[in-house]
Design an enzyme around this catalytic site. Structure first.
Site, short mmCIF file in Angstrom:
data_model
loop_
_atom_site.label_atom_id
_atom_site.label_comp_id
_atom_site.label_asym_id
_atom_site.label_seq_id
_atom_site.Cartn_x
_atom_site.Cartn_y
_atom_site.Cartn_z
N GLY A 66 -16.05 2.65 3.27
CA GLY A 66 -14.81 3.41 3.18
C GLY A 66 -13.94 3.04 1.99
O GLY A 66 -12.74 3.31 1.98
N ASP A 125 0.85 -1.19 0.00
CA ASP A 125 0.00 0.00 0.00
C ASP A 125 0.89 1.24 0.00
O ASP A 125 1.89 1.30 0.72
CB ASP A 125 -0.92 -0.01 1.23
CG ASP A 125 -2.07 0.98 1.09
OD1 ASP A 125 -3.23 0.53 0.99
OD2 ASP A 125 -1.81 2.21 1.09
N HIS A 183 -10.10 -5.40 -3.43
CA HIS A 183 -8.79 -5.70 -2.84
C HIS A 183 -8.97 -6.02 -1.38
O HIS A 183 -9.85 -5.48 -0.71
CB HIS A 183 -7.82 -4.52 -3.02
CG HIS A 183 -8.37 -3.20 -2.56
ND1 HIS A 183 -9.26 -2.48 -3.32
CD2 HIS A 183 -8.18 -2.49 -1.44
CE1 HIS A 183 -9.58 -1.37 -2.67
NE2 HIS A 183 -8.95 -1.36 -1.51
N LEU A 184 -8.11 -6.90 -0.89
CA LEU A 184 -8.04 -7.21 0.54
C LEU A 184 -6.89 -6.42 1.12
O LEU A 184 -5.81 -6.36 0.52
CB LEU A 184 -7.79 -8.70 0.76
CG LEU A 184 -8.74 -9.70 0.08
CD1 LEU A 184 -8.30 -11.11 0.43
CD2 LEU A 184 -10.17 -9.46 0.51
N HIS A 185 -7.12 -5.80 2.27
CA HIS A 185 -6.02 -5.18 3.00
C HIS A 185 -5.48 -6.20 3.99
O HIS A 185 -6.23 -6.71 4.84
CB HIS A 185 -6.51 -3.99 3.84
CG HIS A 185 -6.99 -2.81 3.05
ND1 HIS A 185 -6.23 -1.68 2.87
CD2 HIS A 185 -8.17 -2.58 2.42
CE1 HIS A 185 -6.93 -0.80 2.16
NE2 HIS A 185 -8.11 -1.31 1.87
P1 5GP Z 1 -9.73 1.34 0.00
O1 5GP Z 1 -9.85 2.72 0.60
O2 5GP Z 1 -10.38 1.32 -1.38
O3 5GP Z 1 -10.17 0.24 0.87
O4 5GP Z 1 -8.18 1.09 -0.20
C1 5GP Z 1 -7.44 1.71 -1.21
C2 5GP Z 1 -6.00 1.64 -0.79
O5 5GP Z 1 -5.20 1.87 -1.93
C3 5GP Z 1 -5.60 2.71 0.25
O6 5GP Z 1 -5.10 2.08 1.41
C4 5GP Z 1 -4.54 3.54 -0.48
O7 5GP Z 1 -3.49 3.94 0.36
C5 5GP Z 1 -4.08 2.61 -1.57
N1 5GP Z 1 -3.64 3.29 -2.77
C6 5GP Z 1 -4.26 4.32 -3.41
N2 5GP Z 1 -3.59 4.67 -4.50
C7 5GP Z 1 -2.51 3.84 -4.58
C8 5GP Z 1 -1.43 3.71 -5.51
O8 5GP Z 1 -1.32 4.43 -6.50
N3 5GP Z 1 -0.51 2.74 -5.25
C9 5GP Z 1 -0.60 1.92 -4.16
N4 5GP Z 1 0.35 1.00 -4.00
N5 5GP Z 1 -1.62 2.00 -3.27
C10 5GP Z 1 -2.55 2.95 -3.48
#
Ligand code: 5GP
Ligand code: ZN
Length: 112
Positions: free
Chosen positions: A91, A29, A98-100
């Site tokens: 959120g 991330d 995607h999975l965190h």
């Molecule tokens: P969400 O908010 O959709 O659950 O998670 C999106 C995640 O993608 C966030 O934790 C954010 O930091 C990450 N993210 C956003 N843009 C990029 C990027 O360009 N590259 C990477 N590696 N992560 C990203």
């Protein structure tokens, strides 16, 4: 295709790879919220698990298994958090499933 994570999966936008196979791509991330913060995404564009169908069940299971394998490889023996945000209330900020995988520190509950 204007999807950010599709561009990351294809290599059009650079990322730090952690693992990949024919179905999944895992990468660091860009804004880590824990010492280990890896995103595990399907190579196929699916908006979220709310958009996944019966045909994706094996893929979803694979993503979870990949995440667990990464956690094992990174030595997260004390545990970790595996989460997927869905839609506005969940959120979700990037509309590609995607999975965190978060680990390396104690997590709090409930999440915000
Ligand atoms: P969400 O908010 O959709 O659950 O998670 C999106 C995640 O993608 C966030 O934790 C954010 O930091 C990450 N993210 C956003 N843009 C990029 C990027 O360009 N590259 C990477 N590696 N992560 C990203
Ligand atoms: Zn996508």
């Amino acid at each position: 295709m204007s999807c950010l994570f599709c561009k990351i999966v294809s290599g059009e936008i650079p990322s730090t790879p952690v693992y990949q196979d024919e179905l999944a791509y895992a990468f660091a991330d860009i804004n880590p919220r824990a010492p280990v913060h890896v995103l595990v995404a399907p190579k196929e564009h699916i908006v979220s698990i709310a958009d996944a169908g019966e045909q994706h069940e094996a893929l979803l299971g694979h993503l979870v298994a990949v995440a667990a394998g990464i956690a094992r490889a990174k030595g997260l023996t004390k545990g970790y958090r595996l989460v997927t945000n869905v839609g506005d209330d969940g959120g979700q900020t990037v509309d590609h499933l995607h999975l965190h995988l978060l680990g390396g520190r104690p997590m709090t509950w409930p999440p915000g």
